[in-house]
Design a protein around this motif. Structure first.
Motif, PDB file in Angstrom:
ATOM      1  N   GLU A 201      -7.434   7.004   8.794  1.00 50.37           N
ATOM      2  CA  GLU A 201      -8.659   7.405   8.106  1.00 50.37           C
ATOM      3  C   GLU A 201      -9.700   6.289   8.143  1.00 50.37           C
ATOM      4  OE1 GLU A 201      -9.770  10.117   4.209  1.00 50.37           O
ATOM      5  OE2 GLU A 201      -7.722   9.410   4.553  1.00 50.37           O
TER       6      GLU A 201
ATOM      7  N   HIS B 277      -7.911  10.777  13.534  1.00 48.31           N
ATOM      8  CA  HIS B 277      -7.525  11.240  12.201  1.00 48.31           C
ATOM      9  C   HIS B 277      -7.576  12.756  12.155  1.00 48.31           C
ATOM     10  CE1 HIS B 277      -8.204  11.614   7.651  1.00 48.31           C
ATOM     11  NE2 HIS B 277      -6.954  11.227   7.831  1.00 48.31           N
TER      12      HIS B 277
ATOM     13  N   SER C 289      -4.772   5.417  16.270  1.00 49.37           N
ATOM     14  CA  SER C 289      -4.687   4.128  15.569  1.00 49.37           C
ATOM     15  C   SER C 289      -3.374   3.415  15.895  1.00 49.37           C
ATOM     16  CB  SER C 289      -4.817   4.332  14.059  1.00 49.37           C
ATOM     17  OG  SER C 289      -3.791   5.187  13.568  1.00 49.37           O
TER      18      SER C 289
ATOM     19  N   ASN D 147      -8.860   2.510   1.617  1.00 46.39           N
ATOM     20  CA  ASN D 147      -8.011   2.905   2.742  1.00 46.39           C
ATOM     21  C   ASN D 147      -7.357   1.702   3.400  1.00 46.39           C
ATOM     22  OD1 ASN D 147      -8.264   5.720   2.687  1.00 46.39           O
ATOM     23  ND2 ASN D 147     -10.185   5.676   3.827  1.00 46.39           N
TER      24      ASN D 147
ATOM     25  N   SER E 151       0.840  -1.189   0.000  1.00 47.81           N
ATOM     26  CA  SER E 151       0.000   0.000   0.000  1.00 47.81           C
ATOM     27  C   SER E 151       0.877   1.241   0.000  1.00 47.81           C
ATOM     28  CB  SER E 151      -0.937   0.008   1.217  1.00 47.81           C
ATOM     29  OG  SER E 151      -0.194   0.026   2.414  1.00 47.81           O
TER      30      SER E 151
ATOM     31  N   TYR F  34       0.344  14.006  13.594  1.00 46.08           N
ATOM     32  CA  TYR F  34      -0.435  12.915  13.001  1.00 46.08           C
ATOM     33  C   TYR F  34      -1.180  12.222  14.127  1.00 46.08           C
ATOM     34  CZ  TYR F  34      -1.738   9.165   9.831  1.00 46.08           C
ATOM     35  OH  TYR F  34      -2.450   8.292   9.055  1.00 46.08           O
TER      36      TYR F  34
ATOM     37  N   ASP G 120       0.930   3.807   2.208  1.00 48.57           N
ATOM     38  CA  ASP G 120       1.429   4.267   3.505  1.00 48.57           C
ATOM     39  C   ASP G 120       1.580   3.167   4.543  1.00 48.57           C
ATOM     40  OD1 ASP G 120       1.391   6.835   2.469  1.00 48.57           O
ATOM     41  OD2 ASP G 120      -0.609   7.283   3.250  1.00 48.57           O
TER      42      ASP G 120
ATOM     43  N   THR H  26     -14.734  10.136   2.992  1.00 48.35           N
ATOM     44  CA  THR H  26     -14.947   9.678   4.361  1.00 48.35           C
ATOM     45  C   THR H  26     -16.330  10.075   4.848  1.00 48.35           C
ATOM     46  OG1 THR H  26     -12.590   9.792   4.883  1.00 48.35           O
ATOM     47  CG2 THR H  26     -14.105   9.876   6.735  1.00 48.35           C
TER      48      THR H  26
ATOM     49  N   ARG I 176     -10.744  13.281   0.175  1.00 52.71           N
ATOM     50  CA  ARG I 176     -10.905  13.048   1.606  1.00 52.71           C
ATOM     51  C   ARG I 176     -12.390  13.107   2.009  1.00 52.71           C
ATOM     52  NH1 ARG I 176      -5.925  11.471   4.033  1.00 52.71           N
ATOM     53  NH2 ARG I 176      -4.298  12.950   3.457  1.00 52.71           N
TER      54      ARG I 176
ATOM     55  N   ARG J  83      -4.355   2.346   0.187  1.00 51.74           N
ATOM     56  CA  ARG J  83      -3.666   3.464   0.810  1.00 51.74           C
ATOM     57  C   ARG J  83      -2.972   3.062   2.111  1.00 51.74           C
ATOM     58  NH1 ARG J  83      -6.755   7.878   2.422  1.00 51.74           N
ATOM     59  NH2 ARG J  83      -4.871   9.131   2.136  1.00 51.74           N
TER      60      ARG J  83
ATOM     61  N   ALA K 262      -4.235   3.485   4.914  1.00 51.31           N
ATOM     62  CA  ALA K 262      -4.535   4.654   5.748  1.00 51.31           C
ATOM     63  C   ALA K 262      -5.303   4.212   6.987  1.00 51.31           C
ATOM     64  CB  ALA K 262      -5.322   5.682   4.943  1.00 51.31           C
TER      65      ALA K 262
ATOM     66  N   HIS L 297       3.486   3.489   8.285  1.00 51.11           N
ATOM     67  CA  HIS L 297       2.807   3.358   9.576  1.00 51.11           C
ATOM     68  C   HIS L 297       3.443   2.269  10.435  1.00 51.11           C
ATOM     69  CE1 HIS L 297      -0.078   6.276   8.377  1.00 51.11           C
ATOM     70  NE2 HIS L 297      -0.694   5.509   7.497  1.00 51.11           N
TER      71      HIS L 297
END
Length: 392
Positions: free
Chosen positions: A174, A215, A100, A165, A54, A96, A56, A373, A370, A169, A171, A60
């Motif tokens: 998110e 987020h 999560s 996501n 992915s 950030y 990101d 969402t 975005r 991504r 993410a 992470h």
């Protein structure tokens, strides 16, 4: 043949849509278990492929590994990470939203590897999103609409942006915001409807605070939608001032609870470099808006790819459009959700690009998509608008 037998051979009544929804309502008596089973196909790639490649995801995992090291050294909330940016340091956990990461770290401390914990939290986010949507839809349409609520929950768990996501991504923050959104609106709705609003004070405060530290960019879009929703529900409920007061107290408590994160972020804004803003204005935002040629995936199955911009799913658009047009209800709350969907779509289109580029605050979002969402929440709700006559 006897008359009794002939009567028995008569044509069986064909089950109507209402009868099917009633049967589905009985099946939905155990939503946690049922939604976990229904989410299994969406989560199958984790079993067959493991953690997918992915945008990101690797980043992470690196940050969570660093957070784990800090926590084991006794630093429970590090705002500065001196090892990052080639040793120059980076205030990643201060800007950030870290909730999560702490969820993953909690499972890692219980014995899972960081990668296993990462996958487990993503899977739990999908199921949590579905359960929240199930409860919100049942609350919106009434206790007899559990079948419709189950359909809405599945629609939300399989919404293309949530799975994008998760798998494309990576993410996690998110995805966590998407999992929390239906819970936030559910508790706000119950607070405004309750004879004793104080019973929902802490749920609203804690869930809204959790969204703030889950987020960062959701803080740009969710508060205006939430405030308008509160006004709509309060007016529709007869303008009961104590309920509105309790809602205000809950939001203030949420702000106070999450101030450890968002207050330094606001106060230290002038110390940030403008590089990301420049890139967003020149590359990311112009390349993320929709045109008539790129806003929709025309396939019956959504193609999850790395292409940009991220598109709408054809099935989701058709279901939401039919659900809204054929819905039995036309009250202010129903019109609110339809308006949120339309406005979100409009602001992701190319005509809204000057608005994005002209606002420093909106530039923080980096990408117009975005708003997906926000968008898929009303999409899942209004998709089942024609499946029940009940009104909440």
């Amino acid at each position: 043949m006897s008359a009794k037998c002939q009567a028995f051979r008569g044509p069986f009544p064909r089950p109507s849509l209402v009868s099917w929804m009633q049967r589905l309502s009985r099946v939905a008596a155990r939503p946690w278990l049922l939604l976990s089973l229904l989410a299994a196909p969406a989560l199958l790639p984790f079993y067959t492929q493991g953690l997918t490649r992915s945008f990101d995801g690797g980043l992470h995992l690196l940050r969570i590994s660093l957070l784990d090291w800090y926590i084991r050294q006794g630093v429970l909330y590090p705002r500065w990470a001196p090892e990052l940016l080639l040793g120059h340091g980076y205030p990643v956990f201060g800007y950030y939203a870290p909730a999560s990461y702490y969820l993953v770290e909690s499972l890692h401390l219980l014995g899972l590897s960081i990668q296993q914990a990462f996958v487990a939290i993503l899977a739990l986010m999908v199921i949590t999103a579905g359960l929240g949507m199930f409860l919100l839809t049942a609350d919106l349409f009434g206790p007899g609409a559990r079948g419709a609520a189950l359909v809405a929950a599945v629609a939300y768990m399989y919404s293309p942006y949530l799975l994008t996501n998760i798998y494309i991504r990576g993410a996690i923050a998110e995805a966590g915001a998407q999992a929390l959104l239906p819970w936030v609106f559910l508790c706000i709705r119950r607070l405004l409807n309750a004879q004793t609003p104080a019973h929902y004070l802490l749920p609203v405060a804690l869930l809204t605070a959790a969204l703030a530290v889950m987020h960062t960019i959701s803080l740009l879009f969710v508060p205006p939608v939430l405030l308008i929703y509160i006004a709509v529900r309060w007016w529709q409920g007869g303008g009961y001032w104590p309920a509105l007061g309790w809602a205000g107290v809950a939001l203030l408590l949420a702000m106070a609870t999450s101030a450890f994160f968002w207050l330094p972020l606001v106060l230290e804004r002038n110390h940030l470099a403008d590089t990301a803003y420049t890139i967003a204005q020149t590359i990311w935002l112009p390349g993320s808006v929709w045109t008539w040629d790129n806003f929709l995936d025309w396939g019956w199955t959504f193609a999850h790819t790395f292409d940009r911009p991220i598109r709408l799913g054809l099935v989701q658009v058709l279901l939401a459009g039919a659900g809204f047009l054929l819905a039995w209800r036309r009250d202010s709350e129903w019109l609110f959700w339809g308006s949120v969907a339309l406005i979100a779509c409009a602001f992701m289109s190319a005509w809204a690009l000057p608005i994005w580029l002209g606002s420093e605050i909106l530039t923080v979002a980096q990408f117009a998509w975005r708003l997906l969402t926000i968008l898929y929440l009303p999409f899942a709700l209004i998709a089942v608008g024609n499946l029940t006559r009940q009104q909440g």
